[in-house]
Structures are given as structure tokens and as C-alpha cells.
Motif scaffolding. Sequence first.
Motif, mmCIF file in Angstrom:
data_model
loop_
_atom_site.group_PDB
_atom_site.id
_atom_site.type_symbol
_atom_site.label_atom_id
_atom_site.label_comp_id
_atom_site.label_asym_id
_atom_site.label_seq_id
_atom_site.Cartn_x
_atom_site.Cartn_y
_atom_site.Cartn_z
ATOM 1 N N PHE A 183 -110.083 -10.020 -59.228
ATOM 2 C CA PHE A 183 -109.883 -11.972 -58.708
ATOM 3 C C PHE A 183 -110.518 -12.713 -58.693
ATOM 4 O O PHE A 183 -110.602 -14.159 -58.655
ATOM 5 N N ALA A 184 -112.231 -12.862 -58.531
ATOM 6 C CA ALA A 184 -113.129 -13.543 -58.377
ATOM 7 C C ALA A 184 -113.241 -14.009 -59.996
ATOM 8 O O ALA A 184 -112.809 -15.077 -59.353
ATOM 9 N N ARG A 185 -112.996 -13.976 -61.216
ATOM 10 C CA ARG A 185 -112.534 -14.253 -62.063
ATOM 11 C C ARG A 185 -111.367 -15.010 -62.045
ATOM 12 O O ARG A 185 -111.698 -16.665 -62.823
ATOM 13 N N GLY A 186 -110.297 -14.442 -61.742
ATOM 14 C CA GLY A 186 -109.259 -14.904 -61.878
ATOM 15 C C GLY A 186 -108.962 -16.601 -61.269
ATOM 16 O O GLY A 186 -108.908 -17.545 -61.738
ATOM 17 N N LEU A 187 -110.047 -16.184 -59.464
ATOM 18 C CA LEU A 187 -110.042 -17.643 -59.074
ATOM 19 C C LEU A 187 -110.388 -18.778 -59.485
ATOM 20 O O LEU A 187 -110.304 -19.998 -59.336
ATOM 21 N N GLU A 188 -111.651 -18.281 -60.465
ATOM 22 C CA GLU A 188 -112.629 -18.946 -61.166
ATOM 23 C C GLU A 188 -111.788 -19.959 -62.245
ATOM 24 O O GLU A 188 -111.821 -21.248 -62.131
ATOM 25 N N ALA A 189 -110.850 -19.264 -63.061
ATOM 26 C CA ALA A 189 -110.442 -20.123 -63.807
ATOM 27 C C ALA A 189 -109.033 -20.872 -63.075
ATOM 28 O O ALA A 189 -108.814 -21.493 -63.740
ATOM 29 N N ALA A 190 -108.455 -20.200 -61.871
ATOM 30 C CA ALA A 190 -107.623 -20.897 -61.359
ATOM 31 C C ALA A 190 -108.191 -22.570 -60.703
ATOM 32 O O ALA A 190 -107.386 -22.739 -60.726
ATOM 33 N N GLU A 191 -109.050 -22.049 -60.382
ATOM 34 C CA GLU A 191 -109.977 -23.414 -59.799
ATOM 35 C C GLU A 191 -110.052 -24.768 -60.670
ATOM 36 O O GLU A 191 -110.304 -25.664 -60.717
ATOM 37 N N LYS A 192 -110.525 -23.845 -61.726
ATOM 38 C CA LYS A 192 -111.222 -24.388 -63.198
ATOM 39 C C LYS A 192 -109.548 -25.736 -63.459
ATOM 40 O O LYS A 192 -109.554 -26.194 -63.972
ATOM 41 N N ALA A 193 -108.588 -24.827 -63.745
ATOM 42 C CA ALA A 193 -107.410 -25.174 -64.584
ATOM 43 C C ALA A 193 -106.646 -25.616 -63.119
ATOM 44 O O ALA A 193 -105.745 -26.624 -63.559
ATOM 45 N N GLY A 194 -107.360 -26.204 -61.594
ATOM 46 C CA GLY A 194 -106.749 -27.126 -61.233
ATOM 47 C C GLY A 194 -105.232 -26.496 -60.639
ATOM 48 O O GLY A 194 -104.718 -26.964 -60.152
ATOM 49 N N ASP A 195 -105.348 -24.888 -60.664
ATOM 50 C CA ASP A 195 -103.590 -24.424 -60.125
ATOM 51 C C ASP A 195 -103.752 -23.917 -58.848
ATOM 52 O O ASP A 195 -104.137 -22.949 -58.232
ATOM 53 N N LEU A 196 -103.248 -25.317 -58.019
ATOM 54 C CA LEU A 196 -103.446 -24.668 -56.162
ATOM 55 C C LEU A 196 -102.696 -23.450 -55.879
ATOM 56 O O LEU A 196 -102.423 -22.574 -55.449
ATOM 57 N N GLY A 197 -101.389 -23.218 -56.628
ATOM 58 C CA GLY A 197 -100.815 -22.422 -56.280
ATOM 59 C C GLY A 197 -100.996 -21.042 -56.648
ATOM 60 O O GLY A 197 -101.565 -19.905 -56.058
ATOM 61 N N GLY A 198 -101.524 -21.066 -58.107
ATOM 62 C CA GLY A 198 -102.913 -19.823 -58.828
ATOM 63 C C GLY A 198 -103.697 -19.257 -57.489
ATOM 64 O O GLY A 198 -104.267 -18.388 -57.367
ATOM 65 N N THR A 199 -104.483 -20.268 -56.907
ATOM 66 C CA THR A 199 -105.836 -20.179 -56.495
ATOM 67 C C THR A 199 -105.378 -19.564 -55.155
ATOM 68 O O THR A 199 -105.812 -19.491 -54.566
ATOM 69 N N ALA A 200 -103.652 -20.292 -54.436
ATOM 70 C CA ALA A 200 -103.378 -19.842 -52.875
ATOM 71 C C ALA A 200 -103.456 -18.023 -53.168
ATOM 72 O O ALA A 200 -103.387 -17.020 -52.858
ATOM 73 N N THR A 201 -103.233 -17.732 -54.777
ATOM 74 C CA THR A 201 -102.292 -16.319 -54.820
ATOM 75 C C THR A 201 -103.573 -15.284 -54.958
ATOM 76 O O THR A 201 -104.018 -14.649 -54.038
ATOM 77 N N LEU A 202 -104.539 -16.147 -55.208
ATOM 78 C CA LEU A 202 -105.822 -15.258 -55.777
ATOM 79 C C LEU A 202 -106.812 -14.771 -54.691
ATOM 80 O O LEU A 202 -107.409 -14.383 -54.196
ATOM 81 N N HIS A 203 -106.793 -16.363 -53.740
ATOM 82 C CA HIS A 203 -107.558 -15.979 -52.073
ATOM 83 C C HIS A 203 -107.050 -15.030 -51.649
ATOM 84 O O HIS A 203 -107.659 -14.254 -50.846
ATOM 85 N N GLY A 204 -104.980 -15.057 -51.755
ATOM 86 C CA GLY A 204 -104.481 -13.830 -50.603
ATOM 87 C C GLY A 204 -105.017 -13.062 -51.323
ATOM 88 O O GLY A 204 -104.783 -11.794 -50.503
ATOM 89 N N ASN A 205 -105.272 -12.684 -52.793
ATOM 90 C CA ASN A 205 -104.893 -10.973 -52.981
ATOM 91 C C ASN A 205 -107.004 -11.015 -52.018
ATOM 92 O O ASN A 205 -106.785 -9.127 -52.454
ATOM 93 N N ILE A 206 -107.277 -11.659 -52.941
ATOM 94 C CA ILE A 206 -108.958 -11.115 -52.723
ATOM 95 C C ILE A 206 -109.445 -10.794 -50.874
ATOM 96 O O ILE A 206 -110.111 -9.817 -50.076
ATOM 97 N N GLY A 207 -108.094 -11.107 -50.122
ATOM 98 C CA GLY A 207 -108.355 -11.173 -48.881
ATOM 99 C C GLY A 207 -107.837 -9.650 -48.932
ATOM 100 O O GLY A 207 -108.800 -9.652 -48.042
ATOM 101 N N ILE A 208 -106.652 -9.855 -48.891
ATOM 102 C CA ILE A 208 -105.800 -7.923 -49.250
ATOM 103 C C ILE A 208 -107.041 -7.088 -49.854
ATOM 104 O O ILE A 208 -107.318 -5.935 -48.950
ATOM 105 N N ALA A 209 -107.626 -7.109 -50.819
ATOM 106 C CA ALA A 209 -108.616 -6.073 -51.080
ATOM 107 C C ALA A 209 -110.074 -6.004 -49.811
ATOM 108 O O ALA A 209 -110.734 -5.206 -49.816
ATOM 109 N N LEU A 210 -110.299 -7.327 -49.645
ATOM 110 C CA LEU A 210 -111.229 -7.103 -48.243
ATOM 111 C C LEU A 210 -110.740 -6.382 -47.351
ATOM 112 O O LEU A 210 -111.603 -5.766 -46.868
ATOM 113 N N MET A 211 -109.715 -6.541 -46.457
ATOM 114 C CA MET A 211 -109.449 -5.895 -45.486
ATOM 115 C C MET A 211 -109.507 -4.280 -45.562
ATOM 116 O O MET A 211 -109.864 -3.591 -45.586
ATOM 117 N N ASN A 212 -108.614 -3.798 -47.498
ATOM 118 C CA ASN A 212 -109.076 -2.414 -47.983
ATOM 119 C C ASN A 212 -110.454 -2.278 -47.940
ATOM 120 O O ASN A 212 -110.593 -0.860 -47.631
#
Length: 564
Positions: A183-212
Motif C-alpha cells: 500500500f505504501a508503494r502504491g500510495l507513493e505512485a498515486a501521490e506522484k501521479a496527482g490521483d486524489l481518488g487513488g491516494t484516498a483509496t490507499l490511505h483507507g486500505n493502509i488504515g484497515i491494515a493498521l487496524m488489523n
Amino acid sequence: MVERTIPPNAPLRSGKLGVAAGLVFLFACLTGMAPPSFAQGDLQEQVGRFRTQAATQERLDLGSSILARLVDEPDDVLEAEVRLALGIDLVGFERFAEAREHLVFALALARRIEDSTSLAHSAWELGVVAFRLGEFASGIEWAAEGADAAEAIERLDLLWRCTNIKGLIEERSGDYPAALDSFARGLEAAEKAGDLGGTATLHGNIGIALMNLGDLERARDSFLRARELQVTSGSPSGLPSTVANLGDVSFLLEDLDAAYEFHVEALRLREELGSEVELALSYHSLGAIHYQRGEYRPALGRFEQALGLRQRLGLIPEQAATLAAMARVYAALDEDDEAAQAVQKSLEITDDLDMLGRQLGILQSLAVVLEKQGNHAEALEAYQDFWALEREQRSRETREQYARFEAELDSREKERRIAALTLEGELRDLALDKHRLTRNFLLVGSLLLVVVALAGWSAWAVLRRTNRALTLANVAVRQHSEDLEAASERITRLEGLLPICAQCKSIRDEAGAWHAIEGYFADRAQVSFTHGLCPSCVDDYRSEARLAPPLPKAEEPGSRESRT
């Protein structure tokens, strides 16, 4: 005198034969040796309709027709495109097994033609299919290959999607640290691409993984960042889930007030979107918060709302969860009969659906209710059922793991067979290339043969014309030689002693006839005479005629002496 002539050449009959042979050979190559082909115009029309058509069964049939046509005339680029499109359509129709076959073929073709974009896209879709089919090992490998290909060509949109699906598979398989890295690798790519939707999705998935992983504070920060991005980008579809996740993590942090506020906000957003499935989930979550606060009647009301929606929507497993939660509320309200009825209904549902995990919690709740009612024998029986079911669940989990392992082996075997088919296709293409090379060689040879024959024919024609010109020149040279010989003979006859008259100077020829000297030489030497008198003869002539001598010549003006 030397006479020079060039003998005429024989006609080049080999030139005519070479042209004829070359033409026959060329015709044979163009007709008999060309591999079979189909009407390109018809295929291109089908491909055009396929590309513009929406995902329907008609489009699937059209794609299958195009693939059948490509068997006779292979085109790896076109086949990879069609198979990838068919795989995506089949994923949309949730026909994952069929989608996997097309996507594996598309992936193999993309590797072969070295098309990194098609490879990354195919690998991403294969990761989605593997996630839905539970083929975790294969899905991780495919997603990793797609991510590497996308990174190599700097396709950031495909990179974050491949790493995201890889993280989801790793999370589903329980490898949360690996999921966080993906997720961290994907987040870096989404932020570099300026894709807000992708960045939000990856932040949400990172949050779920951290919850687990139990890192609740960082999980809450990730969810807050995801909500901020979703609000900024105007993406309402994922916002209710993110807010609900914030409520869940606040609940786990025992911040019940914040949890309640987040779930109320999530309920409002879901009511605006009209998603009844998620509405039921919000009602259930709010009921759990009221129960945790000790507010049993409000909790029961929320659970009843959730149960009513789930019964209307036919969500049977979710009904069992709500009934089990209601049983706990009834037990807290000392309404043991209602609690027992709720537990029994929940147990019946889970038993019918063979849901061991849900049955464990329900049996435990049933044992607690029975023990509270004083039915210790039945409570003991419930506990025994709970323990037996727990052992069965462990055994089932083992069998499921073995089944997944077999499924992954089967998937690898299918991929190996597809690779073998791809290799067979490569060998077939090599044979076709050899055939084309041979045909081209023969075509070039025949063309060279025709060119050489035409050149020979042309040279023969030039030589023929040259020979004719030289023959005429030789005739002219020979005639001129004969004329020179005749003249030479005439000149030769003038040599030697000539009988000449001492008085009139006439000359006698070989026949004894006398000729004037002028006529004799004119006939034999082509000499013309002109007449005049030399100075001596002039003087003799004047003396004989008793004429006065000529006057002296006047002096030149410049030769006289100057006079004073």
C-alpha cells in the motif's frame, strides 16, 4: 591496306527462354506458395465493432469470433488486445474462471511482444480475479509482475492499482506487514501521479491494515487523511465507508462519543446515497455503540432497524449477526426468553448456511443465556457443542487451506499449459517466418532471373543493331578499298617510260594511239591542265612576231629617291 570487320553475333535465344522461365516461376511463387489468408477488410470491420461496443454478451461472442479468425493468421498484438478486453468484460460479469483464461493468455502474449502496458494491465486484472477466487499466491505474483512492468514504463496509474490489489491479497491472506509495504508503494505512485481518488483509496486500505495490526492511532490518522482527500476530490461513493471506518477505530479506542458521531455521519451519507445495504450496516454499528454504553433499549431499536432491512434485502448471513447481537441485548435486559429465541434463530440460519465462525459466537451466547436462566445442563451442552464446533472449524480451515493449495497448483498447471500453447504458437510462427523467408527468397530469385533475362534480351538487341551497323560500315570500307585499289592501279600505269612526241609532245598509249598530253593525264590521273607561257617562250614569241619589247615596270613609290 588492312580491312577491319566485326562478324555478326548469333541471336540470344537464352534471353527469351530466361524471361519465360522467370515469369512462370514468379507466377508459381505468387499463387502456389503463398500461405492461406482471410479477408482483412472483414476482420478489421469486426475489430472496429468490437472496440466500440459496450460490454455485452454480443461483444463477448464477437471477441470469440475474432480469436477464431486469428488462428489462421496470427497477430499477437491484436490477440493480446482482444483477450485483455474479454477478460475485463468477464470480470465485470463476475465470470472469474473464464476471465482468468483470457487474461493469462493476454499476459503471455504481452510478455512475448514486450508490451509493458498490456502486461501491467493484464497482471492487474489477474490480481483482481485471484483475489475473488482466493488464489492468493498466484495473485501476488501477477500483481508484483504488473507493478514492476508499470514502474519500468512510468505508468503510475497502473502501478498504484497493481500494488493496491497486491496489498489487498496480502491482507486477505493475513500478511499485514507485506500489505502495508504494498500500500505504501502504491500510495507513493498515486501521490506522484496527482490521483486524489487513488491516494484516498490507499490511505483507507493502509488504515484497515493498521487496524488489523493493532496500530489504532495511525489507522485513525490514515482514515482522517482519506476522508479529507475524498471531500476535496468530490468522491462521495467511498466517503461513507471511510467515515464508518473512523467510527470503528474510535470504538476500538474506546472513544465511544467520537465513534457515535462518525457512525451518525456515515448513516447520513448513506441515506443520501440510498444504499440500503450500507444503511443496515450503520444501524448495526450504532446498536453496538448503544450496547457498549449500556443504552440497551436504543441499542435494541437500532438492531431491529438493521434486521428489518436485512430481511427485506435477503441478506441471510447478516441477519444471523444481528440476531446474535439482539440476543446479547435481550440478555442484558433480563429478557431471557427473547434472548434464547434470537439465539436459536441465529443458530438455525448459520447452521443452514454452514457458517462455523458465526455459529461459534452464537453458541457461546446461547450458553451464557442458558446459564443465566439456570439451565446448567443445557448450558453445558451448548458449551460442548461450541468446543466440538471449534475443533471442526480448525479441521475445516485446514481443508480449505489444502483446497486453496490445490487450486493454486491447478492455476499454475493451467498457466504452464498456456505457456506451452504459447510456445507452440511461437514455433508455428517460426515455421511461417521460414515459409515467408523461403517464398521471399524465391520471389527475389525469380525477379533477378527475369531482370537478367531482360538484360540479356536488351543486350542481344543492342548487339544485333550494332552488328548491322558494323556490317554496313564494313561494306562501305570494302568499297572504298576497292576504289583506292583502282586509283592505285591507274596511278601505277603512269609510272615508267612514256613515248612522247618530240615535236607536239603527244603521248602514245599501250595500244599505239597518240593522245595529247592533257587528255592522257586527265584520263589516267584525274589531272586538269591550264595553259600559259613561260618568260622564255614569251620572248621567243615576240622575236618571231617582231613585236616591241615590254615596257619596264614602274618603280614602287617608296623606292624612288627624294628630290629637292
